[in-house]
Design a protein around this motif. Sequence first.
Motif, PDB file in Angstrom:
ATOM      1  N   LEU A 119       7.284  15.250   1.389  1.00 56.93           N
ATOM      2  CA  LEU A 119       6.405  14.269   0.758  1.00 56.93           C
ATOM      3  C   LEU A 119       7.221  13.094   0.225  1.00 56.93           C
ATOM      4  CD1 LEU A 119       3.722  16.113  -1.421  1.00 56.93           C
ATOM      5  CD2 LEU A 119       3.370  14.825   0.688  1.00 56.93           C
ATOM      6  N   PRO A 120       6.748  11.869   0.426  1.00 61.11           N
ATOM      7  CA  PRO A 120       7.435  10.726  -0.184  1.00 61.11           C
ATOM      8  C   PRO A 120       7.360  10.799  -1.701  1.00 61.11           C
ATOM      9  CG  PRO A 120       5.922  10.023   1.555  1.00 61.11           C
ATOM     10  CD  PRO A 120       5.630  11.465   1.284  1.00 61.11           C
ATOM     11  N   GLU A 121       8.304  10.152  -2.352  1.00 60.75           N
ATOM     12  CA  GLU A 121       8.333  10.120  -3.811  1.00 60.75           C
ATOM     13  C   GLU A 121       7.032   9.537  -4.359  1.00 60.75           C
ATOM     14  OE1 GLU A 121      11.002   8.141  -7.443  1.00 60.75           O
ATOM     15  OE2 GLU A 121      11.532   7.811  -5.327  1.00 60.75           O
ATOM     16  N   GLY A 122       6.475  10.205  -5.359  1.00 63.48           N
ATOM     17  CA  GLY A 122       5.260   9.718  -5.996  1.00 63.48           C
ATOM     18  C   GLY A 122       3.969  10.266  -5.428  1.00 63.48           C
ATOM     19  N   VAL A 123       4.035  10.979  -4.302  1.00 64.13           N
ATOM     20  CA  VAL A 123       2.828  11.554  -3.717  1.00 64.13           C
ATOM     21  C   VAL A 123       2.614  12.947  -4.310  1.00 64.13           C
ATOM     22  CG1 VAL A 123       1.693  12.323  -1.604  1.00 64.13           C
ATOM     23  CG2 VAL A 123       3.108  10.255  -1.583  1.00 64.13           C
ATOM     24  N   CYS A 155       0.877  -1.183   0.000  1.00 67.32           N
ATOM     25  CA  CYS A 155       0.000   0.000   0.000  1.00 67.32           C
ATOM     26  C   CYS A 155       0.901   1.216   0.000  1.00 67.32           C
ATOM     27  CB  CYS A 155      -0.921  -0.014   1.227  1.00 67.32           C
ATOM     28  SG  CYS A 155      -1.980   1.433   1.375  1.00 67.32           S
ATOM     29  N   GLY A 156       1.064   1.856  -1.171  1.00 73.51           N
ATOM     30  CA  GLY A 156       2.054   2.899  -1.342  1.00 73.51           C
ATOM     31  C   GLY A 156       1.763   4.141  -0.515  1.00 73.51           C
ATOM     32  N   TRP A 157       2.768   4.994  -0.408  1.00 73.68           N
ATOM     33  CA  TRP A 157       2.618   6.254   0.326  1.00 73.68           C
ATOM     34  C   TRP A 157       1.482   7.079  -0.271  1.00 73.68           C
ATOM     35  CZ3 TRP A 157       4.774   7.117   4.848  1.00 73.68           C
ATOM     36  CH2 TRP A 157       5.978   6.509   5.186  1.00 73.68           C
ATOM     37  N   HIS A 158       0.659   7.643   0.591  1.00 75.02           N
ATOM     38  CA  HIS A 158      -0.469   8.470   0.150  1.00 75.02           C
ATOM     39  C   HIS A 158      -0.978   9.260   1.342  1.00 75.02           C
ATOM     40  CE1 HIS A 158      -2.439   5.017   2.002  1.00 75.02           C
ATOM     41  NE2 HIS A 158      -3.524   5.763   2.128  1.00 75.02           N
ATOM     42  N   LEU A 159      -1.828  10.231   1.057  1.00 70.65           N
ATOM     43  CA  LEU A 159      -2.625  10.895   2.089  1.00 70.65           C
ATOM     44  C   LEU A 159      -4.091  10.649   1.764  1.00 70.65           C
ATOM     45  CD1 LEU A 159      -0.049  13.061   1.454  1.00 70.65           C
ATOM     46  CD2 LEU A 159      -1.076  14.112   3.476  1.00 70.65           C
TER      47      LEU A 159
END
Length: 362
Positions: free
Chosen positions: A332-336, A213-217
């Motif tokens: 922010l993490p990469e990709g967010v 489950c990738g980084w997200h908000l």
Amino acid sequence: MPVPAIQLNPDVVTISYSDLLSGRDLHSEIGAAFGPSGLGLILIKDCPDFSAKRSAVLRAIRKFALLPDEIKEKYTVPEASYSIGWSHGKEKMKNGVPDKAKGSYYARPCNLDVLTEDAELKTKFPETYRDNVWPREDLPELKQTFGAMTEVQVEVMLGMCRAFDSYLNHVTDGKHELGRFHEMIANSVAYLGRMLHYFPREPEANADLDGLCGWHLDHGCLTCILSPLYLDLAGSQQPQPADCGLHIKTPANGSIFKVDIPENCLGIQLGETFQVLSGGHLRATPHCVRSCREPHISREQLALFMACDPLQSMETPAYSLPFSEVVDNDFLPEGVPQLRDRLKGAANYREFAANTFKAYLK
């Protein structure tokens, strides 16, 4: 990607169910949990009859996930983009591979089984208005246990909205109107539950921290999660493995914390919509989930998401912090995708949500 240094056992702000619903002053707790240095998470402990309800619903989703595929297929709703009922292998992981590692059963709380009788709305906007679907014959306990658990979650989340209103009224010297967030959510029907079964996996299948489950908000208003349940192949409860679970990255300095939710607690996470509508006085945080890397253990979870009315304006309030402080995050993490970019051209929540979905799918 190498796994970054992770801080274990953070001091997570915890309040009791009785204190939350009694209206006690929780200003210091809200500020510590959701302020600029907070985890964007608060724990609510000692909800009545909580342990039995939690165990029942989490065991029920495992039972459903282990049914034959031809039975589970009866409860898929492709015309609603699998946003209601069973979904497995329909979502894509960050490398574009279909996600077979977990299965999800989506439903609105049971008093919202049917949102409208308008057939045209159901056809035009099935993701929003499609009726719940339930395995009434194949596993009737799924609806029963989901209804019992989400009733508690809804009560707690509405209590949190009252606490947010009180806190914001306090820190803005009365400029935030008492009852605003509570009424916004209490009058909404944009509630959605997601029951999750993470299938047992080989250790190498989830080497990356955010491989499952990738980084997200969360882009809505509030999310309520349980302490996950870990079960072996025979269905016996197991201790939580040390290397899996919820990870949160704080906006203050980019530190990553692994957070374990005790079995007697609910976790409440803030969404970006409340971050914007609070003028940045409340903060959401990036997070990801690492699944269990034991080949004989599954992970069961239930998340309940609450959002506002689709036409709710996304303008910051008059008491807002400077816009850059509301929307920018240097860690922010990469990709967010940046919140600032997703708010561009979004006059209301529906348009902001659409921008968000598109940004994460790029």
